[in-house]
Enzyme design. Structure first.
Site, PDB file in Angstrom:
ATOM      1  N   HIS A  79       0.817  -1.221   0.000  1.00 41.48           N
ATOM      2  CA  HIS A  79       0.000   0.000   0.000  1.00 41.48           C
ATOM      3  C   HIS A  79       0.850   1.270   0.000  1.00 41.48           C
ATOM      4  O   HIS A  79       0.305   2.357  -0.206  1.00 41.48           O
ATOM      5  CB  HIS A  79      -0.947   0.005   1.207  1.00 41.48           C
ATOM      6  CG  HIS A  79      -2.188  -0.804   0.981  1.00 41.48           C
ATOM      7  ND1 HIS A  79      -2.166  -2.170   0.862  1.00 41.48           N
ATOM      8  CD2 HIS A  79      -3.488  -0.434   0.839  1.00 41.48           C
ATOM      9  CE1 HIS A  79      -3.406  -2.604   0.666  1.00 41.48           C
ATOM     10  NE2 HIS A  79      -4.224  -1.570   0.650  1.00 41.48           N
ATOM     11  N   SER A 118      -0.156  -0.767  -6.156  1.00 40.28           N
ATOM     12  CA  SER A 118       0.006  -1.961  -6.984  1.00 40.28           C
ATOM     13  C   SER A 118       0.744  -1.639  -8.278  1.00 40.28           C
ATOM     14  O   SER A 118       0.614  -0.545  -8.840  1.00 40.28           O
ATOM     15  CB  SER A 118      -1.365  -2.553  -7.330  1.00 40.28           C
ATOM     16  OG  SER A 118      -2.015  -3.019  -6.178  1.00 40.28           O
ATOM     17  N   LYS A 120     -14.058  -8.623  -9.379  1.00 45.29           N
ATOM     18  CA  LYS A 120     -13.132  -9.435 -10.184  1.00 45.29           C
ATOM     19  C   LYS A 120     -12.486 -10.528  -9.342  1.00 45.29           C
ATOM     20  O   LYS A 120     -12.363 -11.683  -9.780  1.00 45.29           O
ATOM     21  CB  LYS A 120     -12.056  -8.526 -10.783  1.00 45.29           C
ATOM     22  CG  LYS A 120     -11.294  -9.154 -11.934  1.00 45.29           C
ATOM     23  CD  LYS A 120     -10.471  -8.102 -12.653  1.00 45.29           C
ATOM     24  CE  LYS A 120      -9.863  -8.676 -13.923  1.00 45.29           C
ATOM     25  NZ  LYS A 120      -9.169  -7.653 -14.726  1.00 45.29           N
ATOM     26  N   ASP A 121     -12.083 -10.183  -8.118  1.00 43.19           N
ATOM     27  CA  ASP A 121     -11.513 -11.189  -7.211  1.00 43.19           C
ATOM     28  C   ASP A 121     -12.559 -12.225  -6.820  1.00 43.19           C
ATOM     29  O   ASP A 121     -12.240 -13.406  -6.640  1.00 43.19           O
ATOM     30  CB  ASP A 121     -10.957 -10.522  -5.948  1.00 43.19           C
ATOM     31  CG  ASP A 121      -9.656  -9.774  -6.216  1.00 43.19           C
ATOM     32  OD1 ASP A 121      -8.949 -10.148  -7.171  1.00 43.19           O
ATOM     33  OD2 ASP A 121      -9.355  -8.831  -5.477  1.00 43.19           O
ATOM     34  N   GLU A 161       6.775 -34.005  -1.392  1.00 46.63           N
ATOM     35  CA  GLU A 161       5.566 -33.531  -2.059  1.00 46.63           C
ATOM     36  C   GLU A 161       5.936 -32.816  -3.348  1.00 46.63           C
ATOM     37  O   GLU A 161       7.039 -32.286  -3.502  1.00 46.63           O
ATOM     38  CB  GLU A 161       4.788 -32.590  -1.131  1.00 46.63           C
ATOM     39  CG  GLU A 161       4.075 -33.304   0.011  1.00 46.63           C
ATOM     40  CD  GLU A 161       2.766 -33.938  -0.419  1.00 46.63           C
ATOM     41  OE1 GLU A 161       2.795 -34.857  -1.263  1.00 46.63           O
ATOM     42  OE2 GLU A 161       1.722 -33.522   0.092  1.00 46.63           O
TER      43      GLU A 161
END
Length: 424
Positions: free
Chosen positions: A219, A223, A247-248, A291
């Site tokens: 922040h 972004s 959108k998320d 894994e």
């Protein structure tokens, strides 16, 4: 970062006004993920994976806490306690599968998030701290996942712990004492299982703390975006809510469908069948493999098969495996190109795609038996991996001729910008 045009939080209800005065939590949320947080208007779906990573982390914490209520961290009963969860605890099977597949989902999301950062050079100034905290989160994730894999106390859990902790013995002088100190003995047993359980429970909350710092650091400069061009005016941004919450939300829905498909139809697809056999120190599995999300780094570890001068092959493998991640910390200073986005860097883009293929090849080799052909391919792929970051990236940054950048985000989106600088 607060742009001058950011909307100010103005509660209208008396209760919200009182709360804003006494504890301005709604204001904080509004400015962090609400309409008071302007973000670039051109973010694509590759920017969804940060939110998805946060969702995966919370999913792991919630399911992990509930599982811990029924799990017994004792080498004599750990395996049976997992079977008790699966068979006797109400919805225990779903909680365990949600946690196990949640770990895989977490790594899928984070790997995409990292490679998005590679392509769009999200590590460049002024966002170096965001990147450094992100790499720290990844290291903590790997430590947490390794210790979690030991807890079911199956064959692969036990022998995986033995192999990975055995890497510390490669360190000269202090290696063997350090390994014994970590295990609480000469081999994985009750002391090691207790320690791993304790740390596996603790580390997700440490990760959560670093994630908060990661978002805080984000922040400050704001972004990044697909063009790599910084925000210049209000027309370059839109409020985070409702545009990117919607959108998320869509991205979260797609993720939930894929995750639930794995959870309910293919819950054991990413696990190893040997881990349904109780740990037996007297029976070594034919093929010890971690894994899937460790495979690329496991391939780098196994790529070193011969001693070099006075340095044992095992030590070189351990150093290379850790260096494969540590090199990411130096990316802000290795890549000196003034252009961020891979869309405007044609030569960089070709090497980026080559890196993706290289990591996939390393992953395939890491999950394969330690046979000559796979070891040889691992050696070639590991060599390119380090060349990419330490040699190719700096050279490309200095010789590449990037494509012309748009003047602003608005121009990149709309094809024009009323504030475009006049031609010289």
């Amino acid at each position: 970062m607060s742009f001058p045009w950011a909307k100010e939080y103005k509660p209208s209800h008396p209760l919200m006004q009182w709360l804003d005065e006494k504890l301005p939590l709604p204001r904080f949320v509004y400015n962090a993920v609400g309409a008071g947080y302007p973000v670039p208007r051109n973010l694509n779906y590759m920017w969804n994976f940060g939110i998805l990573a946060g969702v995966c982390l919370m999913l792991q914490i919630v399911t992990g806490v509930v599982l811990a209520m029924h799990y017994a961290a004792n080498s004599g009963v750990a395996f049976d306690s997992v079977e008790h969860i699966m068979r006797d605890v109400n919805w225990g099977w779903m909680l365990r599968y949600a946690h196990a597949n949640g770990a895989s989902a977490f790594f899928v999301v984070v790997y995409i998030h990292i490679f998005r950062g590679f392509f769009y050079s999200s590590y460049k100034p002024p966002r170096e701290m965001i990147w450094l905290l992100g790499v720290t989160i990844f290291l903590l994730m790997m430590a947490t996942a390794f210790m979690g894999y030991v807890l079911p106390w199956g064959q692969m859990s036990f022998w995986g712990a033995k192999v990975i902790t055995g890497l510390f013995s490669a360190i000269p002088v202090v290696g063997t004492p350090l390994q014994q100190w970590l295990l609480g003995g000469f081999a994985p047993d009750n002391a090691a299982l207790n320690r791993f359980f304790s740390l596996h429970f603790l580390l997700p909350f440490v990760i959560l703390g670093v994630v908060i710092l990661h978002i805080w650091a984000l922040h400050i400069p704001g972004s990044s975006n697909p063009t790599g061009v910084e925000v210049k005016s209000e027309s370059d941004t839109v409020p985070f809510h409702p545009y990117y919450t919607a959108k998320d939300g869509f991205g979260l829905g797609v993720f939930a469908i894929l995750y639930c498909t794995m959870l309910f139809f293919l819950p054991n697809a990413l696990g190893h069948p040997d881990n349904y056999i109780q740990a037996n120190p007297l029976s070594t599995p034919a093929h010890i493999v971690p894994e899937w999300y460790f495979w690329p780094f496991y391939a780098i570890l196994r790529a070193f098969t011969a001693d070099f001068l006075f340095i044992p092959a095992k030590l070189m493998g351990v150093l290379a495996m850790f260096s494969a991640i540590l090199v990411w910390f130096f990316l802000p200073w290795l890549d000196t190109s003034p252009v961020r986005s891979g869309h405007y860097r044609p030569l960089f883009r070709k090497f980026f795609y080559l890196l993706v293929i290289d990591v996939l090849v390393l992953g395939y080799c890491g999950g394969s038996p330690a046979e000559t052909k796979y070891v040889l391919i691992s050696q070639i792929a590991a060599t390119y991996y380090f060349l990419h970051f330490l040699v190719i990236l700096p050279i490309v940054a200095s010789i590449e001729k990037p494509a012309p950048l748009p003047f602003s985000i608005t121009q990149a989106v709309l094809g024009k910008d009323d504030q475009t600088a006049p031609a010289a």
